[in-house]
Design a protein around this motif. Sequence first.
Motif, mmCIF file in Angstrom:
data_model
loop_
_atom_site.group_PDB
_atom_site.id
_atom_site.type_symbol
_atom_site.label_atom_id
_atom_site.label_comp_id
_atom_site.label_asym_id
_atom_site.label_seq_id
_atom_site.Cartn_x
_atom_site.Cartn_y
_atom_site.Cartn_z
ATOM 1 N N PRO A 43 -4.550 36.115 -1.332
ATOM 2 C CA PRO A 43 -4.401 35.360 -0.079
ATOM 3 C C PRO A 43 -2.942 35.022 0.220
ATOM 4 C CG PRO A 43 -6.125 34.419 -1.479
ATOM 5 C CD PRO A 43 -5.375 35.400 -2.312
ATOM 6 N N LEU A 91 -9.258 32.751 5.299
ATOM 7 C CA LEU A 91 -9.800 31.712 4.423
ATOM 8 C C LEU A 91 -9.237 30.355 4.810
ATOM 9 C CD1 LEU A 91 -9.250 33.613 1.062
ATOM 10 C CD2 LEU A 91 -11.482 33.007 1.988
ATOM 11 N N LEU A 106 -7.194 23.310 -4.596
ATOM 12 C CA LEU A 106 -7.761 23.712 -3.313
ATOM 13 C C LEU A 106 -9.221 24.087 -3.456
ATOM 14 C CD1 LEU A 106 -4.688 23.934 -2.767
ATOM 15 C CD2 LEU A 106 -5.188 25.956 -1.403
ATOM 16 N N PHE A 108 -11.942 26.292 -1.323
ATOM 17 C CA PHE A 108 -11.972 27.288 -0.256
ATOM 18 C C PHE A 108 -13.342 27.383 0.392
ATOM 19 C CE2 PHE A 108 -7.992 29.651 -0.333
ATOM 20 C CZ PHE A 108 -7.432 29.244 -1.543
ATOM 21 N N GLY A 109 -13.330 27.763 1.672
ATOM 22 C CA GLY A 109 -14.549 28.180 2.328
ATOM 23 C C GLY A 109 -14.823 29.634 2.005
ATOM 24 N N ALA A 110 -15.950 30.141 2.522
ATOM 25 C CA ALA A 110 -16.347 31.526 2.238
ATOM 26 C C ALA A 110 -15.545 32.541 3.025
ATOM 27 C CB ALA A 110 -17.832 31.707 2.510
ATOM 28 N N GLY A 111 -14.833 32.087 4.058
ATOM 29 C CA GLY A 111 -13.978 32.986 4.815
ATOM 30 C C GLY A 111 -14.632 33.557 6.052
ATOM 31 N N GLN B 33 -2.366 28.058 -11.642
ATOM 32 C CA GLN B 33 -3.816 27.981 -11.541
ATOM 33 C C GLN B 33 -4.397 29.386 -11.592
ATOM 34 O OE1 GLN B 33 -4.565 25.915 -7.878
ATOM 35 N NE2 GLN B 33 -3.706 23.999 -8.610
ATOM 36 N N TYR B 35 -7.908 31.435 -10.359
ATOM 37 C CA TYR B 35 -9.103 31.407 -9.534
ATOM 38 C C TYR B 35 -9.888 32.699 -9.762
ATOM 39 C CZ TYR B 35 -7.048 27.645 -6.649
ATOM 40 O OH TYR B 35 -6.506 26.466 -6.196
ATOM 41 N N GLN B 37 -12.662 35.097 -7.548
ATOM 42 C CA GLN B 37 -13.239 35.304 -6.224
ATOM 43 C C GLN B 37 -14.286 36.408 -6.296
ATOM 44 O OE1 GLN B 37 -10.475 36.614 -3.197
ATOM 45 N NE2 GLN B 37 -11.726 35.804 -1.553
ATOM 46 N N GLY B 42 -15.030 32.630 -1.099
ATOM 47 C CA GLY B 42 -13.650 32.210 -1.283
ATOM 48 C C GLY B 42 -13.323 32.060 -2.759
ATOM 49 N N PRO B 43 -12.045 32.004 -3.114
ATOM 50 C CA PRO B 43 -11.662 31.797 -4.516
ATOM 51 C C PRO B 43 -12.164 30.449 -5.028
ATOM 52 C CG PRO B 43 -9.778 32.524 -3.195
ATOM 53 C CD PRO B 43 -10.870 32.159 -2.238
ATOM 54 N N LEU B 45 -11.584 27.715 -8.234
ATOM 55 C CA LEU B 45 -10.660 27.352 -9.302
ATOM 56 C C LEU B 45 -11.336 27.413 -10.667
ATOM 57 C CD1 LEU B 45 -7.826 26.188 -10.034
ATOM 58 C CD2 LEU B 45 -8.896 23.923 -9.944
ATOM 59 N N THR B 48 -6.305 24.912 -14.438
ATOM 60 C CA THR B 48 -4.895 24.650 -14.148
ATOM 61 C C THR B 48 -4.174 24.446 -15.477
ATOM 62 O OG1 THR B 48 -5.448 23.524 -12.075
ATOM 63 C CG2 THR B 48 -3.259 23.128 -12.991
ATOM 64 N N LEU B 86 -12.603 39.182 -8.634
ATOM 65 C CA LEU B 86 -11.158 39.258 -8.426
ATOM 66 C C LEU B 86 -10.539 38.011 -9.037
ATOM 67 C CD1 LEU B 86 -8.758 40.711 -6.989
ATOM 68 C CD2 LEU B 86 -9.192 39.203 -5.038
ATOM 69 N N LEU B 88 -7.333 35.699 -9.620
ATOM 70 C CA LEU B 88 -6.086 35.388 -8.924
ATOM 71 C C LEU B 88 -5.338 34.284 -9.650
ATOM 72 C CD1 LEU B 88 -7.757 35.156 -5.423
ATOM 73 C CD2 LEU B 88 -5.993 36.841 -5.970
ATOM 74 N N PHE B 100 -0.189 32.816 -4.062
ATOM 75 C CA PHE B 100 -1.075 33.604 -4.896
ATOM 76 C C PHE B 100 -0.438 34.922 -5.312
ATOM 77 C CE2 PHE B 100 -5.251 31.562 -4.909
ATOM 78 C CZ PHE B 100 -5.076 30.593 -3.938
#
Lengths: 117, 110
Positions: A43, A91, A106, A108-111, B33, B35, B37, B42-43, B45, B48, B86, B88, B100
């Motif tokens: 992202p 996103l 953070l 995140f939403g699903a996008g 961090q 993540y 996905q 979305g990614p 977490l 950290t 994925l 990240l 990222f």
Amino acid sequence: EAGVAQSPRYKIIEKRQSVAFWCNPISGHATLYWYQQILGQGPKLLIQFQNNGVVDDSQLPKDRFSAERLKGVDSTLKIQPAKLEDSAVYLCASSLGASISGANVLTFGAGSRLTVL
Amino acid sequence: TQLLEQSPQFLSIQEGENLTVYCNSSSVFSSLQWYRQEPGEGPVLLVTVVTGGEVKKLKRLTFQFGDARKDSSLHITAAQPGDTGLYLCAGDPAGNKLTFGGGTRVLVKP
């Protein structure tokens, strides 16, 4: 708690058309982010809001992209006119602020997946 | 050139094998961090890391932050198909702006 809500999940448009994406962050999260994720990449931050003020929009293509966060809650991201290279997942994320460790966490939403033909 | 370089870009392994993903930078980070996905999501977490040399474990996942706080690694032991996704890494070298890496796509075949 409810997560970050985004809509629409999918949108297909032709180049030069316009599109808008909506985001509702987690209640109480002051910071809101819009990221662009092109297929196969990580992202990329487009814009960051703190309440209803812009903190960073250095990577937002301002000739075609705009974003607002009225009243410091929901946010919309608009693209007008769209180009083929705008095809990506958009996103939205929100955060409460720095955690005890100092790191910003953070959610995140699903996008929203955009395809520009 | 990305601020955070991840390697490899893609990894395909059989269930039960181990794997390591790397995240490198020339910049110093106060924290990094990780993540994960999954397709259509979305990614999320995972962890950290804050202190140079720190090692954190999350079930079969082991995360390490380099002594100089410029790099990190993620090691998965006995990978399972559910680990597919994925991965990240992300860091915030200056202020409140999370950046990222390009991501490592992991495929664990049953």
